[in-house]
Design an enzyme around this catalytic site. Structure first.
Site, short mmCIF file in Angstrom:
data_model
loop_
_atom_site.label_atom_id
_atom_site.label_comp_id
_atom_site.label_asym_id
_atom_site.label_seq_id
_atom_site.Cartn_x
_atom_site.Cartn_y
_atom_site.Cartn_z
CG ASP A 115 41.21 -10.93 -122.85
OD1 ASP A 115 41.32 -10.91 -124.09
OD2 ASP A 115 41.30 -11.96 -122.17
CG PHE A 116 42.73 -7.48 -127.86
CD1 PHE A 116 42.73 -6.26 -127.20
CD2 PHE A 116 43.88 -7.86 -128.53
CE1 PHE A 116 43.85 -5.43 -127.21
CE2 PHE A 116 45.00 -7.05 -128.56
CZ PHE A 116 44.99 -5.83 -127.89
CE LYS A 175 52.85 -6.26 -145.59
NZ LYS A 175 53.84 -6.72 -144.64
CG HIS A 205 54.30 0.92 -144.58
ND1 HIS A 205 54.41 -0.44 -144.66
CD2 HIS A 205 55.53 1.40 -144.84
CE1 HIS A 205 55.65 -0.75 -144.98
NE2 HIS A 205 56.37 0.34 -145.08
CE LYS A 209 57.60 3.05 -148.17
NZ LYS A 209 58.45 3.30 -147.03
CG ASP A 262 56.92 -9.22 -145.27
OD1 ASP A 262 55.99 -8.77 -144.56
OD2 ASP A 262 58.10 -8.84 -145.14
CG HIS A 267 54.57 -3.19 -149.05
ND1 HIS A 267 53.48 -2.64 -148.43
CD2 HIS A 267 55.32 -3.74 -148.05
CE1 HIS A 267 53.56 -2.85 -147.13
NE2 HIS A 267 54.66 -3.52 -146.87
CE LYS A 367 62.32 -8.87 -144.46
NZ LYS A 367 62.11 -7.43 -144.41
C1 BG6 Z 1 56.74 -4.40 -144.06
C2 BG6 Z 1 57.31 -5.79 -144.09
O1 BG6 Z 1 55.39 -4.41 -144.44
O2 BG6 Z 1 57.47 -3.58 -144.96
C3 BG6 Z 1 58.78 -5.76 -143.72
O3 BG6 Z 1 56.59 -6.62 -143.20
C4 BG6 Z 1 59.53 -4.81 -144.62
O4 BG6 Z 1 59.35 -7.06 -143.79
C5 BG6 Z 1 58.84 -3.45 -144.65
O5 BG6 Z 1 60.84 -4.67 -144.10
C6 BG6 Z 1 59.47 -2.57 -145.70
O6 BG6 Z 1 58.99 -1.26 -145.53
P1 BG6 Z 1 59.86 -0.01 -145.96
O7 BG6 Z 1 58.95 1.15 -145.73
O8 BG6 Z 1 61.09 -0.01 -145.11
O9 BG6 Z 1 60.19 -0.23 -147.40
#
Ligand code: BG6
Length: 516
Positions: A115-116, A175, A205, A209, A262, A267, A367
């Site tokens: 359990d964390f 994130k 992330h 890339k 988000d 990003h 989206k």
């Molecule tokens: C995530 C978001 O951090 O990045 C998602 O929570 C999004 O909603 C995603 O779809 C997009 O990542 P990528 O690498 O597909 O552009």
């Protein structure tokens, strides 16, 4: 925070040091879809030490064997489907599973039920470390955000973050890092109260890339770009992250988050920072992150009226994508039927510094748009005069430099050329470079570099506390200005977004670079 611009980058192209890698949230999607495939790819490339140990930590009761099998099933299924270079909504990067390689990795994977929020979990972690061949440890928090601070405090309390005798202890935080400026500041304070910034690896992330990393190389390894990379030549910059996916099974999370939180402070701001930052004095973590922090800190704060005028919030309704009918956002699972959450956002921002004064930065992400397209479009000022005045060439299209992040990866210039023939006709042409034409790309998830960098102690591609807080500070005026559903513009799934987003540029005499 002390800023050391002289810190050399740890050396790369070498086997990372041995480490115990604890994956909190071992049963989650991130571990299965991205982290384990990345570790597999790093093993394929010979970059991890034989003494690497991967320990999944979660509350479910499963044996080591069952846990390994679950991961193996996933790896095989996706390899069978021809898993290609992955992203969070794409494949997993394990094209054609090499069973021998997998077995070699699998034997290093074990499971720890815990359990964390229970101290005994941390005692068990200490024992695992003590009985392993190395005292190095990375704690990767692939958990729900509400556990971030709790887990870190408990790790600290158990003495697991103390670095003695040259061993390292690092924590990777996923994130979303906070949900606004206040919560991000609280989280940073909670973390930095018990550990050093040097031990914290906040993931975005996008920084994993290749094309994102290439922005800095293109800009700073070549003399060419710097000459026109400023407000004398650049009219405006557009940053786009268009997705065709909807919210899928993440309705619960997305309802509280929305497109702005988000995608933008993390990003899109990473893309903006890499595009707009000054050259770092050295290519070390602190120098690079200091320059990025300065750019985001220079984003002009907007009054509530300005924030409303310079932003568009959209939400998708039912529509068609690639010939298939798709539901509207409000019909998605775990989404309120009267939800006001935005699935699209467009913003107009300014970076108030010497280089970019007067150059607007337009950002958009959404989206269920017509295509998947992540790109940075640098739009240049028109030629100072048109020598073609007495011809039928009246209006010259703007020149662009496009940095294409995905799905294709490359860079190109859009400009005009004379169409062959006796009359003067001008057409748009494209000159560029595609990654795939020059480099053999191994399947990857984008997390390989990030995991490897964490193992070798290179924080360049991770977010520093001030970068995160600057990002939230820059979007806070929009979060504060929006009022429920009043501002939401609806767009059909499969379109290029709400009409109001086109209007945002049209009123400035500009247009979005077309999605393709
Ligand atoms: C995530 C978001 O951090 O990045 C998602 O929570 C999004 O909603 C995603 O779809 C997009 O990542 P990528 O690498 O597909 O552009």
């Amino acid at each position: 925070m002390a800023v050391d611009t002289q810190t050399p980058r740890p050396s790369r192209d070498q086997v990372a040091p041995p480490v115990n890698l604890f994956l909190f949230g071992a049963h989650g999607d991130l571990v299965k879809r991205l982290l384990v495939p990345s570790l597999y790819n790093l093993t394929r490339d010979g970059l991890v030490d034989d003494a690497l140990r991967i320990i999944g930590v979660d509350h479910n009761q499963v044996s080591d064997e069952a846990y390994r099998e679950k991961l193996a099933d996933f790896m095989r299924q996706h390899a069978a489907k021809g898993g290609k270079p992955g992203s969070q909504d794409g494949g997993e990067g394990a094209a054609g599973l090499d069973e021998t390689l997998w077995r070699g990795l699998a034997q290093r994977i074990s499971y720890l039920e815990g359990d964390f929020l229970d101290d005994s979990t941390y005692q068990a972690i200490a024992q695992r470390i003590a009985s392993s061949g190395t005292r190095n440890a990375i704690f990767y928090l692939a958990t729900a955000p509400r556990f971030f601070c709790e887990v870190i405090q408990r790790l600290a309390h158990a003495g697991l973050l103390e670095e003695t005798d040259g061993q390292f202890r690092r924590v990777v935080v996923e994130k979303p890092f906070g949900s606004d400026l206040k919560t991000a500041q609280e989280l940073n304070a909670g973390i930095l109260g018990v550990m050093d910034e040097r031990q914290v690896y906040r993931i975005d992330h996008y920084l994993g890339k290749e094309t994102v990393q290439n922005i800095l190389v293109s800009r700073f390894a070549n003399g060419l770009f710097e000459a026109f990379w400023n407000n004398h030549y650049v009219d405006h910059v557009q940053i786009t992250a268009a997705e065709t996916v909807g919210v899928e099974q993440r309705g619960n999370f997305y309802e509280r988050t929305g497109a702005l939180r988000d995608m933008v402070p993390n990003h899109l701001f990473q893309l903006l920072a890499m595009t707009a930052m000054e050259p770092p004095a050295a290519f070390g973590a602190d120098a690079v992150r200091t320059e990025k922090a300065k750019v985001i800190a220079a984003i002009r704060p907007q009054s509530p009226e300005e924030a409303r005028r310079n932003s568009v919030r959209g939400q998708y309704t039912a529509g068609e994508i690639n010939g298939a009918r798709v539901a509207g956002y409000r019909e998605e699972p775990r989404v309120a039927p009267d939800s006001c959450t935005e699935t699209y956002v467009a913003l107009k921002l300014w970076v108030d510094n010497w280089r970019w004064a007067g150059v607007p930065f337009y950002l958009r992400t959404g989206k269920r748009l017509s295509v998947r397209d992540t790109e940075i479009a640098i739009c240049f000022k028109p030629a100072p005069m048109s020598p073609f005045r007495d011809t039928h060439v009246h209006r010259m299209r703007p020149n662009y430099l496009i940095i294409q992040i995905q799905p294709d990866e490359g860079m190109w210039f859009d400009f005009q050329a004379k169409r062959p023939g006796t009359t003067l006709e001008i057409d748009n042409i494209r000159m560029g470079f595609a990654y795939s034409d020059f480099f053999a790309m191994q399947p990857s998830t984008g997390y390989e570099t990030l995991l490897y960098d964490c193992m070798i102690g290179d924080q360049t591609l991770f977010q520093r506390a001030d970068n995160i807080e600057n990002g939230w500070r820059a979007v806070q005026p929009f979060l504060d200005a929006w009022e429920g559903c009043k501002d939401v513009q609806y767009y059909p799934a499969g379109s290029d977004g709400p009409e109001a987003a086109d209007e945002l540029l049209r009123r400035d005499g500009r247009a979005w670079h077309s999605l393709k």
